[in-house]
Motif scaffolding. Structure first.
Motif, PDB file in Angstrom:
ATOM      1  N   PRO A  18       6.888  -4.769  -3.425  1.00 24.18           N
ATOM      2  CA  PRO A  18       6.804  -3.493  -4.159  1.00 24.18           C
ATOM      3  C   PRO A  18       7.938  -3.360  -5.165  1.00 24.18           C
ATOM      4  O   PRO A  18       8.973  -4.023  -5.051  1.00 24.18           O
ATOM      5  N   LEU A  19       7.751  -2.484  -6.138  1.00 21.71           N
ATOM      6  CA  LEU A  19       8.769  -2.299  -7.164  1.00 21.71           C
ATOM      7  C   LEU A  19      10.103  -1.866  -6.577  1.00 21.71           C
ATOM      8  O   LEU A  19      11.165  -2.220  -7.085  1.00 21.71           O
ATOM      9  N   SER A  20      10.055  -1.099  -5.495  1.00 19.53           N
ATOM     10  CA  SER A  20      11.289  -0.605  -4.889  1.00 19.53           C
ATOM     11  C   SER A  20      12.035  -1.666  -4.086  1.00 19.53           C
ATOM     12  O   SER A  20      13.196  -1.486  -3.730  1.00 19.53           O
ATOM     13  N   ASP A  21      11.353  -2.793  -3.800  1.00 14.11           N
ATOM     14  CA  ASP A  21      11.984  -3.839  -2.984  1.00 14.11           C
ATOM     15  C   ASP A  21      11.504  -5.211  -3.444  1.00 14.11           C
ATOM     16  O   ASP A  21      11.002  -6.015  -2.659  1.00 14.11           O
ATOM     17  N   ARG A  23      11.521  -9.011  -4.445  1.00 14.03           N
ATOM     18  CA  ARG A  23      12.274 -10.154  -3.940  1.00 14.03           C
ATOM     19  C   ARG A  23      11.997 -11.374  -4.818  1.00 14.03           C
ATOM     20  O   ARG A  23      10.839 -11.688  -5.099  1.00 14.03           O
ATOM     21  N   ARG A  52       7.707  -6.051 -12.922  1.00 15.78           N
ATOM     22  CA  ARG A  52       7.682  -4.596 -13.101  1.00 15.78           C
ATOM     23  C   ARG A  52       6.378  -4.151 -13.758  1.00 15.78           C
ATOM     24  O   ARG A  52       5.779  -3.149 -13.348  1.00 15.78           O
ATOM     25  N   GLY A  55       3.680  -4.698 -11.223  1.00 16.38           N
ATOM     26  CA  GLY A  55       3.789  -3.699 -10.165  1.00 16.38           C
ATOM     27  C   GLY A  55       3.193  -2.372 -10.559  1.00 16.38           C
ATOM     28  O   GLY A  55       2.581  -1.676  -9.729  1.00 16.38           O
ATOM     29  N   GLU A  59       0.274  -0.482  -8.532  1.00 18.31           N
ATOM     30  CA  GLU A  59       0.335   0.911  -8.094  1.00 18.31           C
ATOM     31  C   GLU A  59      -0.866   1.696  -8.590  1.00 18.31           C
ATOM     32  O   GLU A  59      -1.394   2.561  -7.882  1.00 18.31           O
ATOM     33  N   GLU A  70      -0.430  -5.484  -3.995  1.00 14.74           N
ATOM     34  CA  GLU A  70       0.873  -6.128  -4.159  1.00 14.74           C
ATOM     35  C   GLU A  70       0.863  -6.993  -5.406  1.00 14.74           C
ATOM     36  O   GLU A  70      -0.132  -7.667  -5.706  1.00 14.74           O
TER      37      GLU A  70
END
Length: 389
Positions: A18-21, A23, A52, A55, A59, A70
């Motif tokens: 996810p954008l917040s995590d 890797r 980004r 992502g 979303e 994902e």
């Protein structure tokens, strides 16, 4: 670098989650420190930018369908050096971007985007509107329930695969000798209306364009179809001698291969004159196909797998989508059913290769939309269940 048929090295960055995590992981192969590859820091920054953007698409799909989606973005800098017959090695460094939107719960991939070229971030940004629409379509689509035979319009990203499979492979000199000429795709024969012109050769914007082929021969623009008439054949040195054909600069070999084969280099379909809306308006009941998950060519037959399609009713797109089908049939029949060529244009610079006799090579293509009076769409048969132990 290693010796032999050639050498290769690559450096790659993959970003997922996810954008917040997000890797990131890195991979390298070969003597990547000495090869002319993109800097590792630039690859990481650019891969994060791609992720980004991907992502945000994921979303949007999650919001649209309710299924978690994902994003995975992979950016590779790849260098190859192929020893050419009678000349210095042909060296090339290319950037390869691959973006996938996945649905972990359903295990059904929703979107695959690939691009090779100088600015993958700009390319993804330019495609984002189309990709967002494709994701919405896939999220709303139902499996095609039964075979459909009738009018079919192919968007540019689908049309390139149709031309690649029906004409590109058939007019490679070894395939031309083995089967194409005997199936009606013979030089001088009319296979489509005068609106169809197809050329292979160096063209701006097509990443696989090269000034010379892997045998050292100068690449040239080779008309394959001119105004609906088969006009040329793509040759390497061996097939040119064998069939007494001109050399066209299409001898290509994959890394590690001992010999070149006659292969497409960069395929271009000339822009037509029909506005996009006019491709759909004459259709009473048909399919508008978008995206592409690949295709195939087996002698006189072709297959193309769109990502999805929208039903057309009474000249209008309906907002009802289907997926899980192949457009397939005899090449000569499919080409003969071509009705109109659009005035739009799409470019496909792939990362994944086109296979021939075990050699995988990318082929860049560009094409407008193509409208057919009659093609066949067939549901993909579900995988057979495994037998009990």
């Amino acid at each position: 670098m290693s010796e032999g048929p050639g050498a290769t090295a690559h450096r790659a960055v993959t970003v997922r989650g996810p954008l917040s995590d997000a890797r990131a992981s890195e991979q390298a192969r070969g003597d990547h420190h000495a090869a002319p590859l993109a800097a590792a820091s630039w690859l990481l920054t650019t891969a994060m930018d791609l992720h980004r953007m991907a992502g945000a698409l994921a979303e949007g799909l999650t919001a649209e369908s309710g299924d978690d989606a994902e994003a995975v973005a992979r950016l590779t800098s790849r260098w190859t050096s192929l020893h050419r017959d009678g000349g210095p090695p042909a060296e090339h460094t290319r950037l390869e971007a691959l973006v996938e939107i996945r649905r972990p719960r359903t295990r059904r991939p929703a979107l695959l985007w690939q691009w090779s070229g100088a600015d993958p971030v700009a390319a993804l940004a330019a495609s984002s509107g189309r990709l967002a629409r494709e994701l919405v379509a896939v999220s709303q689509a139902a499996p095609l329930a039964e075979a459909f035979v009738g009018p079919v319009v192919l968007a540019p990203e689908t049309a390139v695969h149709f031309v690649h499979e029906t004409l590109g492979h058939s007019l490679e000199a070894d395939n031309y000798r083995d089967y194409a000429a005997g199936c009606g795709l013979v030089v001088g024969s009319t296979v489509a209306g005068p609106q169809l012109t197809v050329v292979d050769g160096p063209l701006p914007g097509l990443e696989t364009s090269r000034p010379r082929d892997d045998e050292g021969h100068t690449s040239r623009s080779t008309p394959l179809v001119e105004a609906g008439v088969v006009a040329g054949v793509l040759t390497d040195a061996r097939e040119a001698r064998r069939q007494r054909l001109p050399r066209t600069g299409n001898g290509r070999r994959a890394f590690g291969a001992a010999e070149a084969l006659p292969r497409m280099s960069a395929l271009h379909v000339a822009r037509g004159t029909t506005p996009h809306a006019e491709l759909v308006r004459p259709v009473r009941h048909g399919l508008y196909c978008r995206g592409a998950w690949g295709g195939g060519s087996v002698e006189e037959f072709f297959v193309v797998r769109p990502a999805c399609a929208e039903w057309i009713e009474d000249g209008e797109l309906t907002g009802r989508f289907v997926y899980g089908f192949d457009v397939k049939g005899r090449k000569i029949s499919g080409l003969g059913a071509l009705g109109s060529v659009g005035d739009d244009m799409g470019v496909f610079n792939p990362v994944t290769g086109c296979g021939k006799y075990g050699q995988e090579l990318p082929v860049s293509m560009r094409s407008p939309s193509l409208a057919f009076d009659r093609l066949c769409a067939v549901p993909i048969a579900p995988a057979s269940p495994s037998p009990p132990p």
